[in-house]
Design an enzyme around this catalytic site. Structure first.
Site, mmCIF file in Angstrom:
data_model
loop_
_atom_site.group_PDB
_atom_site.id
_atom_site.type_symbol
_atom_site.label_atom_id
_atom_site.label_comp_id
_atom_site.label_asym_id
_atom_site.label_seq_id
_atom_site.Cartn_x
_atom_site.Cartn_y
_atom_site.Cartn_z
ATOM 1 N N ARG A 70 0.804 -1.225 0.000
ATOM 2 C CA ARG A 70 0.000 0.000 0.000
ATOM 3 C C ARG A 70 0.842 1.284 0.000
ATOM 4 O O ARG A 70 0.401 2.311 0.515
ATOM 5 C CB ARG A 70 -0.939 0.021 1.220
ATOM 6 C CG ARG A 70 -2.047 -1.031 1.187
ATOM 7 C CD ARG A 70 -3.085 -0.668 0.125
ATOM 8 N NE ARG A 70 -4.228 -1.565 0.156
ATOM 9 C CZ ARG A 70 -4.393 -2.614 -0.637
ATOM 10 N NH1 ARG A 70 -3.457 -2.898 -1.537
ATOM 11 N NH2 ARG A 70 -5.459 -3.362 -0.560
ATOM 12 N N SER A 115 -11.171 0.901 1.714
ATOM 13 C CA SER A 115 -10.676 0.385 2.984
ATOM 14 C C SER A 115 -10.037 1.512 3.797
ATOM 15 O O SER A 115 -9.255 2.298 3.276
ATOM 16 C CB SER A 115 -9.649 -0.714 2.744
ATOM 17 O OG SER A 115 -10.235 -1.792 2.056
ATOM 18 N N GLU A 120 -5.011 3.539 5.729
ATOM 19 C CA GLU A 120 -4.848 3.359 4.289
ATOM 20 C C GLU A 120 -5.363 4.594 3.563
ATOM 21 O O GLU A 120 -4.840 4.987 2.523
ATOM 22 C CB GLU A 120 -5.603 2.111 3.815
ATOM 23 C CG GLU A 120 -5.392 1.795 2.365
ATOM 24 C CD GLU A 120 -5.881 0.407 1.991
ATOM 25 O OE1 GLU A 120 -6.517 0.288 0.928
ATOM 26 O OE2 GLU A 120 -5.627 -0.548 2.738
#
Length: 311
Positions: free
Chosen positions: A167, A216, A298
């Site tokens: 990520r 998310s 995130e």
């Protein structure tokens, strides 16, 4: 206020960013720059005083802009930066091309980039956060990107230049990605489209796709894809540790951890950025108290809270 370079595109002062993000929150940016074309972007970044921060912004699908806004020039690419072309197994996409459009266009040509189909947002953002789904990530398919540096220079960056991790990536400070080249496996177009339909069905069954969310909220502690593959274990998924802390459906103001998927932070209609970020921080605190696991955001959070604007 610092004088900005002349442009051929659109330069808007004090632009509210709430209508440009999926969560529909956020104060104004000092400036919003929508370049007319690549040369316009290069000239602008070259001539922009170095003390003025630059923030490249896609479609705002993974972003909380704080209520006090952003002391920067927000660069938002539009038409002219959203082309998609396929040559053999290689797919070249402008940074403003939507992930879903790239997946579909690639599938039409029999190239498998289906993992992009359910990822909200545009290609520039997908590269920056090494977006992934169902066990595949941008890093697995990216060959190179083109980016404009703060000097105005157009450069080609390889995956090793970007230092991809779960990520995340390391794009040069203030650089604006304008194009990415991917390589996918060659496959049957009909089967690829059928596979994407199945992915969409599964996503809609398990995620609050009709609500105002930013995808998310937290990275999975184990470093797996947020949606995961069918054979993934669920003991270290963000949604599982949030559930274990009793926070599914938790609220603060107009913000809520979705009852449908507890790792989705949603704006129920009246949330401020402070509500959303505050609820997220409360979740992080309670999860840490419950399990000793420190959840990592995130969703990218930028800008200033309202209180910092008050002297």
């Amino acid at each position: 206020m610092t004088e900005l370079p002349k442009v051929r595109g659109k330069l808007t002062p004090n632009k509210p960013l709430s209508d440009l993000t999926w969560l529909r929150v956020g104060g104004p940016a000092d400036w919003l720059f929508q370049p007319a074309d690549l040369a316009d972007l290069q000239d602008f970044l070259r001539d922009l005083p170095l003390e003025v921060p630059v923030f490249p912004m896609g479609v705002g699908s993974n972003l909380i802009v704080r209520d006090g806004g952003l002391r920067a020039v927000v660069v938002r690419l539009g038409r002219g930066f959203n082309s998609i072309s396929v040559e053999g197994a290689r797919v070249t996409a402008g940074a403003a091309a939507l992930d879903a459009h790239v997946a579909r266009k690639a599938a039409d040509a029999g190239v498998d980039l289906t993992f992009l189909r359910t990822i909200p947002g545009a290609i520039g953002g997908a590269v920056c956060m090494n977006a992934g789904c169902y066990g595949s990530y941008v890093a697995d398919h990216l060959l190179e990107v083109r980016a404009v540096l703060r000097s105005g220079e157009l450069v080609t960056l390889t995956p090793s230049d970007l230092s991809f991790a779960y990520r995340s990536s390391e794009v040069p400070e203030g650089a604006v990605i304008v194009e990415a080249v991917f390589e996918g496996h060659v496959a049957d177009a009909e089967q690829l489209h059928a596979h994407m339909e199945a992915q969409l069905k599964r996503r809609d069954e398990t995620q609050p796709t009709k609500d105002r969310s930013a995808g998310s909220t937290f990275r999975n502690p184990a470093g797996f894809s947020s949606t995961g593959r069918a054979d993934d274990v669920h003991d270290l998924k963000a949604w599982k540790v949030i559930d274990d802390a009793g926070l599914r459906g938790a609220t603060r103001g107009g913000a809520q951890m979705s009852p449908k998927h507890s790792n989705f932070l949603v704006n129920t209609g009246s949330a401020t950025a402070a509500d959303l970020e505050g609820l997220g921080e409360e979740v992080r605190k309670r999860v840490f108290q419950q399990s000793g696991i420190e959840l990592v955001w995130e969703i990218k959070r930028i800008g200033e809270p309202v209180s910092s604007d008050k002297g």
